[in-house]
Design a protein around this motif. Structure first.
Motif, short mmCIF file in Angstrom:
data_model
loop_
_atom_site.label_atom_id
_atom_site.label_comp_id
_atom_site.label_asym_id
_atom_site.label_seq_id
_atom_site.Cartn_x
_atom_site.Cartn_y
_atom_site.Cartn_z
N VAL A 154 -46.59 4.08 12.36
CA VAL A 154 -46.83 2.77 12.96
C VAL A 154 -48.27 2.69 13.46
N ILE A 155 -48.87 1.51 13.26
CA ILE A 155 -50.17 1.18 13.87
C ILE A 155 -49.89 0.00 14.79
N PRO A 156 -49.76 0.24 16.09
CA PRO A 156 -49.27 -0.78 17.04
C PRO A 156 -49.99 -2.13 16.96
N ARG A 157 -51.31 -2.13 16.82
CA ARG A 157 -52.05 -3.40 16.81
C ARG A 157 -51.75 -4.25 15.59
N GLU A 158 -51.15 -3.65 14.57
CA GLU A 158 -50.86 -4.39 13.33
C GLU A 158 -49.40 -4.84 13.24
N VAL A 159 -48.61 -4.44 14.24
CA VAL A 159 -47.20 -4.85 14.23
C VAL A 159 -47.09 -6.35 14.51
N LYS A 160 -46.35 -7.06 13.65
CA LYS A 160 -46.16 -8.51 13.77
C LYS A 160 -44.71 -8.80 14.18
N PRO A 161 -44.44 -9.98 14.69
CA PRO A 161 -43.05 -10.35 15.02
C PRO A 161 -42.13 -10.09 13.83
N MET A 162 -40.97 -9.49 14.09
CA MET A 162 -40.09 -9.12 12.99
C MET A 162 -38.66 -9.05 13.51
N ASP A 163 -37.75 -8.85 12.58
CA ASP A 163 -36.33 -8.73 12.91
C ASP A 163 -36.06 -7.29 13.36
N THR A 164 -36.17 -7.04 14.66
CA THR A 164 -36.00 -5.67 15.17
C THR A 164 -34.56 -5.18 15.02
N THR A 165 -33.61 -6.12 15.02
CA THR A 165 -32.21 -5.72 14.85
C THR A 165 -31.99 -5.10 13.47
N GLU A 166 -32.55 -5.75 12.44
CA GLU A 166 -32.42 -5.21 11.09
C GLU A 166 -33.17 -3.88 10.98
N PHE A 167 -34.38 -3.82 11.57
CA PHE A 167 -35.19 -2.61 11.49
C PHE A 167 -34.47 -1.42 12.14
N CYS A 168 -33.91 -1.67 13.33
CA CYS A 168 -33.20 -0.59 14.03
C CYS A 168 -31.96 -0.16 13.25
N SER A 169 -31.31 -1.11 12.63
CA SER A 169 -30.13 -0.79 11.83
C SER A 169 -30.49 0.08 10.64
N LEU A 170 -31.60 -0.22 9.99
CA LEU A 170 -32.03 0.56 8.83
C LEU A 170 -32.35 2.01 9.23
N LEU A 171 -32.90 2.18 10.44
CA LEU A 171 -33.32 3.52 10.87
C LEU A 171 -32.24 4.23 11.70
N SER A 172 -31.13 3.56 11.93
CA SER A 172 -30.01 4.12 12.73
C SER A 172 -30.47 4.48 14.14
N ILE A 173 -31.22 3.55 14.75
CA ILE A 173 -31.63 3.71 16.15
C ILE A 173 -31.25 2.45 16.91
N ASN A 174 -31.24 2.51 18.24
CA ASN A 174 -30.94 1.32 19.02
C ASN A 174 -32.23 0.69 19.54
N ARG A 175 -32.08 -0.45 20.18
CA ARG A 175 -33.25 -1.21 20.62
C ARG A 175 -34.05 -0.45 21.69
#
Length: 617
Positions: free
Chosen positions: A73-94
């Motif tokens: 991850v490059i924090p300054r390049e992170v844009k608004p996104m569907d964090t629920t889907e992202f967490c689900s893909l990586l099997s982590i919680n919010r």
């Protein structure tokens, strides 16, 4: 006119200096044009090298690499996104997501860092198609360690992620990178890790990647780490580990003529592959918190025990060097040695010898009375006990005891050889004599050694008075080993004194009345010494030292089995089986081998655990 000429000369000189400096910055040096992490128009990506392979002395592969994948991850390049889907893909919680993002921001908003490490191939294949939806995140390939053989984790060590403290000290590392943390991986980190490559990616004003920066003139390729061949004999290592099943202790075997460590065994042990993958942290915590078995403690290097009767070898040699005895000197034993008038001033002896005992007999029968007598003669030879103890200490330490061996192993302990100053502190009124320290004569009292120190002491005796610093690296690709491993370390004992002591060690096994006669191996002249180390927390420890053959020795070994009762019960058979296996590749005593494979001291360890819990209550 002169002033005009001088001014002209200064202008020309300054101009030339500026031209040379500009040429250096733009042509010779990259610092003028080379982009930095703060350059928002350029993205920096690292290409990690393949870590060097590790082999045993016979070319058997011990450590290789396997492909893994990290979510970066490059924090300054992170844009608004569907964090629920992202967490689900990586099997982590919010909460995990927020914690990881904040950690990356704390490190740097511009520099890439690991968001989630060590994905499997299946996870990678599934995620790769969806990563375009999550700006600021990307997948990076990474090589992890792989251990083809479940053996020697204490030798090989492991790698783990660098922390921020180390990064501050060594800016070559980035957050999330891996570093050797224990064993060979730690000692030879700079050689094994290699050099990472760098790629600079140009971005346009919309932050879109448009290709290599300046056609890649600043890009570098990764340089693989160098391979290392260890001194360890993997087959002997595995054999020793099998013999030590269901037992605790340490074994160190050394080649006397080189100081190369042939086996370095610590039991209980663990599978080195537990230190690889996403479960590494949980596995490490479980091993670390096991305060009973302590599998992360390298008993061969770190455990300190009273050496017991093997130390009588040192007592013999010091007495000979100090001319207080000859090989023919005799004493009498009446079931022990009385060294004072008090009721407790009696050291028991089980040698069972009633006739006059000479040095040879004292060694192979392990007579406490004999060695107590000669110890006193050494200390009392000098005007004061302090002087006598200091001379005694100097001789003992010349065998590598009581100090670090200055080897290439990542951990160790000094052990302890007391001197006169120590006892002056213990007895501040100065009223102490040789009898106050008499237990030192038989390897008890204040004397402490590690298995590697006893193995090195044994190799020193096998060499008749010198040792090579024990070491674990045999060949490093393209590098000459440190010369300290090839220079012999001389003891303070003259060579002529070793032969009578070695004859006694030979009779420990060869003589029918020797304390380890039942460990005799047909066709191999083994010199050894049994030992029983007193233990106030349970059964005594079983100890055995040996080298073979008697002439031109190829292996020296020290075996410690915790709570193993006495030397010939466990340590003696294990040591002589390993010697036979190493020298011949065969075993002539299959029943003894089977007894060691299947033998267990777990009941004794369980008793200690019960007693510990009672005390805690």
């Amino acid at each position: 006119m002169k002033r005009t000429g001088l001014l002209f000369f200064l202008i020309i000189s300054i101009g030339i200096i500026f031209i040379i400096r500009l040429f250096y910055l733009q042509v010779v040096s990259n610092t003028y044009n080379k982009p930095t992490v703060n350059n928002s128009a350029v993205k920096i990506m690292y290409d990690y090298p393949e870590r060097g392979y590790i082999f045993d002395r016979n070319g058997i592969l011990l450590v290789s690499n396997q492909l893994s994948y990290d979510i970066m991850v490059i924090p300054r390049e992170v844009k608004p996104m569907d964090t629920t889907e992202f967490c689900s893909l990586l099997s982590i919680n919010r909460d995990d997501f927020i914690k990881k993002i904040n950690k990356a921001k704390h490190y740097s908003t511009r520099i890439p860092s690991i968001f989630l490490a060590q994905l499997s191939k299946n996870d990678y294949a599934y995620l790769q198609e969806k990563m375009h939806k999550f700006k600021g995140f990307y997948i990076q390939k990474r090589l992890l360690r792989d251990y083809p053989i479940n053996s020697a984790p204490n030798v090989l060590g492991y790698i783990s992620e660098v922390n921020e403290g180390l990064i501050k000290k060594n800016p070559e590392y980035q957050l999330g990178e891996l570093i050797g943390t224990a064993g060979v991986e730690k000692t030879y980190e700079d050689i094994l890790r290699g050099t990472k490559g760098v790629k600079y990616i140009q971005r346009d004003r919309f932050n879109k990647e448009i290709g290599s920066y300046k056609n890649g003139i600043y890009d570098t390729l990764p340089i693989p780490g160098k391979d290392i061949t260890l001194t360890i004999d993997s087959r002997l290592q595995q054999y020793g580990e099998a013999l030590m099943a269901n037992k605790r202790g340490g074994i160190v075997a050394i080649e006397p003529s080189t100081g190369e460590i042939l086996a370095l065994i610590s039991m209980p042990t663990y599978n080195p592959n537990l230190m690889v993958g996403r479960e590494r942290s949980a596995n490490f915590t479980k091993l670390y918190l096991d305060s009973i078995s302590r599998p992360l403690l390298d008993r061969g290097l770190q455990a300190q025990y009273p050496p017991g009767s093997p130390f009588k070898v040192i007592s013999s040699l010091i007495a000979l060097q100090e001319n207080v005895i000859t090989p023919a000197t005799t004493t009498l034993c009446f079931g022990g040695y009385k060294y004072g008038s008090g009721a407790g001033s009696f050291m028991k002896c089980h040698c069972g010898t009633r006739y006059p005992i000479d040095l040879n007999t004292a060694i192979y029968r392990s007579c406490n009375s004999y060695f107590s007598t000669v110890y006193r003669r050494v200390i009392e030879k000098y005007p004061t006990p302090t002087e006598g103890m200091n001379i005694w200490n100097k001789h003992a330490e010349s065998f590598g005891l009581g100090k670090y061996l200055n080897n290439d192993l990542s951990v160790g302990q000094k052990g302890f050889i007391p001197n006169g100053d120590y006892y002056n502190k213990v007895y501040p009124n100065g009223r102490w004599r040789s009898t106050a320290t008499i237990s030192n004569a038989i390897g008890q009292g204040e004397v402490l050694t590690t298995p590697i120190q006893l193995a090195n002491m044994t190799a020193t005796v096998a060499n008749r008075g010198f040792y090579f610093t024990p070491h674990i690296a045999k060949i490093i690709e393209g590098i000459v080993l440190d010369k300290k491993f090839t220079i012999p370390n001389q003891t303070t004992i003259d060579k002529k004194h070793f032969d009578p002591v070695i004859e006694g060690l030979f009779n420990v096994i060869d003589n029918p009345r020797g304390t380890a006669h039942w460990s005799k191996v047909p066709g191999i002249e083994i010199c050894g010494k049994t030992g029983t180390s007193e233990n106030s927390h349970g059964q005594d420890h079983s100890i055995f030292i040996a080298f073979a053959p008697k002439d031109n020795p190829k292996i020296a070994i020290a075996v410690f089995v915790e709570n193993g009762y006495w030397g010939s019960r466990w340590a003696g058979p294990i040591a002589t089986l390993m010697i036979e296996k190493y020298l011949t590749g065969k075993i002539s005593r299959p029943l003894e081998e089977e007894r060691m494979f299947n033998g267990s001291i777990q009941d004794e360890y369980d008793k200690q655990l019960i007693e510990t819990k009672k005390i805690e209550k």
